[in-house]
Design a protein around this motif. Structure first.
Motif, short mmCIF file in Angstrom:
data_model
loop_
_atom_site.label_atom_id
_atom_site.label_comp_id
_atom_site.label_asym_id
_atom_site.label_seq_id
_atom_site.Cartn_x
_atom_site.Cartn_y
_atom_site.Cartn_z
N SER A 24 87.74 40.11 -3.85
CA SER A 24 88.69 40.56 -2.82
C SER A 24 89.77 41.47 -3.38
N VAL A 25 89.94 41.46 -4.69
CA VAL A 25 91.00 42.27 -5.31
C VAL A 25 90.74 43.76 -5.04
N GLY A 26 91.73 44.43 -4.50
CA GLY A 26 91.61 45.86 -4.27
C GLY A 26 90.98 46.25 -2.95
N LEU A 27 90.48 45.29 -2.18
CA LEU A 27 89.94 45.62 -0.86
C LEU A 27 91.08 46.05 0.06
N SER A 28 90.80 47.00 0.95
CA SER A 28 91.87 47.53 1.81
C SER A 28 92.37 46.49 2.81
N HIS A 29 91.48 45.67 3.33
CA HIS A 29 91.88 44.63 4.29
C HIS A 29 91.18 43.31 3.93
N PRO A 30 91.60 42.67 2.85
CA PRO A 30 90.92 41.44 2.43
C PRO A 30 91.18 40.30 3.41
N ALA A 31 90.17 39.45 3.56
CA ALA A 31 90.33 38.26 4.41
C ALA A 31 91.19 37.23 3.70
N ALA A 32 91.91 36.44 4.49
CA ALA A 32 92.68 35.33 3.92
C ALA A 32 91.72 34.29 3.35
N ILE A 33 92.09 33.73 2.21
CA ILE A 33 91.24 32.72 1.56
C ILE A 33 91.83 31.34 1.75
N VAL A 34 91.03 30.43 2.24
CA VAL A 34 91.37 29.01 2.35
C VAL A 34 90.44 28.25 1.42
N ARG A 35 91.00 27.44 0.54
CA ARG A 35 90.18 26.67 -0.41
C ARG A 35 90.17 25.22 0.02
N LYS A 44 83.42 42.42 8.16
CA LYS A 44 84.81 42.02 8.42
C LYS A 44 84.89 40.51 8.62
N ALA A 45 85.71 39.87 7.84
CA ALA A 45 85.97 38.44 8.00
C ALA A 45 87.47 38.26 8.19
N ASP A 46 87.85 37.29 9.02
CA ASP A 46 89.27 36.98 9.20
C ASP A 46 89.76 35.99 8.17
N VAL A 47 88.91 35.04 7.84
CA VAL A 47 89.27 34.02 6.86
C VAL A 47 88.02 33.59 6.11
N ILE A 48 88.16 33.34 4.81
CA ILE A 48 87.04 32.86 4.00
C ILE A 48 87.40 31.49 3.47
N ASN A 49 86.59 30.51 3.80
CA ASN A 49 86.81 29.14 3.36
C ASN A 49 85.87 28.87 2.18
N THR A 50 86.43 28.78 0.96
CA THR A 50 85.63 28.51 -0.23
C THR A 50 85.60 27.01 -0.51
N ILE A 100 94.68 25.78 10.57
CA ILE A 100 94.74 26.39 9.24
C ILE A 100 94.10 27.78 9.26
N PHE A 101 92.91 27.89 9.84
CA PHE A 101 92.21 29.17 9.87
C PHE A 101 92.97 30.23 10.67
N ASN A 102 93.47 29.84 11.83
CA ASN A 102 94.18 30.80 12.66
C ASN A 102 95.48 31.26 12.02
N ASN A 103 96.21 30.32 11.41
CA ASN A 103 97.45 30.70 10.74
C ASN A 103 97.16 31.61 9.54
N ALA A 104 96.12 31.28 8.80
CA ALA A 104 95.76 32.12 7.64
C ALA A 104 95.34 33.52 8.10
N ALA A 105 94.54 33.59 9.17
CA ALA A 105 94.09 34.88 9.67
C ALA A 105 95.24 35.72 10.21
N THR A 106 96.23 35.05 10.79
CA THR A 106 97.37 35.75 11.37
C THR A 106 98.34 36.25 10.31
N HIS A 107 98.55 35.43 9.28
CA HIS A 107 99.57 35.76 8.27
C HIS A 107 98.99 36.21 6.94
N GLY A 108 97.66 36.32 6.86
CA GLY A 108 97.03 36.68 5.60
C GLY A 108 97.32 38.12 5.16
#
Length: 372
Positions: free
Chosen positions: A106-117, A87-93, A364-372
């Motif tokens: 991440s496509v099709g995962l039931s609970h995908p993590a938010a992606i930050v690039r 389980k990840a909350d956010v993935i920073n690529t 950025i990470f917290n907002n992405a994790a909250t609204h992802g």
């Protein structure tokens, strides 16, 4: 992006496909260590043969080896298996390859993590349907290492300004400080009586080392030395050029250094004549904090750090003649060196501290994790 850091710990996963070593990889590890200090869980995913894998272990940053060095099916499957099992909350690529692998996995995962690039360089992004999907749909937020890079994505690619935040790389202002030049040179076995010009950068063509060598070879003052710190694909070519210019006794190439501070403290002038692909280079910020006069080019977001004639000198890219003239100017004007170095240090302390970077990325990470 605005907001205040959420103090609830989250799991931040960094991915890096690159096998190289430079400012991008150092920023990832510095940022990861900072987030761990702030109480977050951090995991790095990277190829086992990458230098960042070894460095992460050395710095006690949790790291997992995955075969993600290339865009292929095995890398995609490995990434998807890991994402399904953890389980990840956010993935920073951070690079193109890992960004694509994470997005597709991440496509099709039931609970995908938010992606930050995070975009570290100013190379243009293709404007096609698949890339627009990657950046505008699959990715929740984009961080750039400079404001000019942010504006480039808005103007050239049509991305929403609200989706992109400029977060310059933060430097440890307590570590990078002016030091005693005599002591530094004695430690590094560098001459005390010479003027020493230096560059710290991965040995890539676009860092402009070849133009610095050409400029250095034609300096009027022969009591000068050049220090080239770093390693990379241009190492052999630069050694050949040094021999051609008959500079072997005046150029030092110590390779990569675990701590570049003593090398900076030993210098009289810092030069980074890049001609492509820059954000705000960490080496420039480190040199600024060490109070050095700097010569660079108006590439990427360099001008966000170097204010021409105020905190450094700016020359045209790929122009050895201008570079030579700028170096000569500083060699002949010690007072200008002091003024530029002092102003550079003050600006770096104000604008480019480590905690400022961590604050922005945490939002950025917290907002992405909250609204992802």
């Amino acid at each position: 992006m605005t907001g205040t850091p959420n103090k609830t710990p989250i799991h931040i996963v960094h991915t890096e496909a690159s096998l190289g070593w430079g400012g991008q990889e150092i920023r990832i590890l510095t940022e990861a260590a900072g987030m761990i200090r702030r109480g977050h869980q951090v995991t790095l995913l990277c190829p086992p043969e990458a230098k960042i894998f070894t460095e992460a272990k050395t710095r006690n940053i949790p790291v997992v080896a995955l075969p993600i060095g290339r865009k292929n099916f095995s890398g995609l499957l490995a990434m998807r298996r890991w994402l399904k099992a953890n389980k990840a909350d956010v993935i920073n690529t951070h690079s193109s390859t890992d960004s694509w692998l994470v997005a597709l996995a991440s496509v099709g995962l039931s609970h995908p993590a938010a992606i930050v690039r995070t975009r570290h360089i100013s190379a243009p992004i293709p404007d096609n349907a698949s890339t627009r999907w990657l950046y505008k749909s699959a990715t929740q937020h984009i961080a750039t290492t400079g404001e000019l890079l942010r504006e480039q994505l808005i103007k050239q690619n049509g991305y929403s300004p609200s989706q992109i935040t400029s977060v310059p790389t933060g430097i440890d202002t307590e570590h990078f400080v002016p030091g005693d030049k005599t002591t530094a040179r004695e430690t590094l076995n560098l001459p005390q009586d010479a003027k020493i010009i230096g560059i710290i950068a991965t040995l890539r063509s676009w860092k402009g080392h070849q133009y610095l060598l050409d400029a250095f070879a034609h300096l009027a003052d022969q009591n000068t030395r050049l220090v080239i710190v770093g390693d990379g694909p241009q190492h052999a070519a630069l050694q050949t050029r040094i021999t051609e210019l008959k500079l072997n006794d005046r150029v030092t190439m110590p390779g990569n250094q675990l701590d570049v501070l003593p090398w900076l403290q030993a210098l009289d002038i810092f030069v980074l004549p890049s001609y492509a692909n820059e954000g705000v280079p960490q080496a420039i910020l480190q040199a600024m904090l060490c109070g050095l006069p700097i010569i660079s080019t108006p590439i990427g977001s360099i001008l966000e750090a170097i204010l021409p004639e105020q905190t450094g000198l700016i020359v045209e890219p790929k122009n050895a003649q201008q570079l030579q003239e700028a170096i000569n100017r500083l060699l002949l004007d010690p007072e200008l060196c002091k003024v530029l170095g002092s102003a550079a240090r003050a600006r770096a302390q104000e604008k480019f501290g480590l905690e400022a970077m961590l604050d922005k990325m945490e939002v950025i990470f917290n907002n992405a994790a909250t609204h992802g």
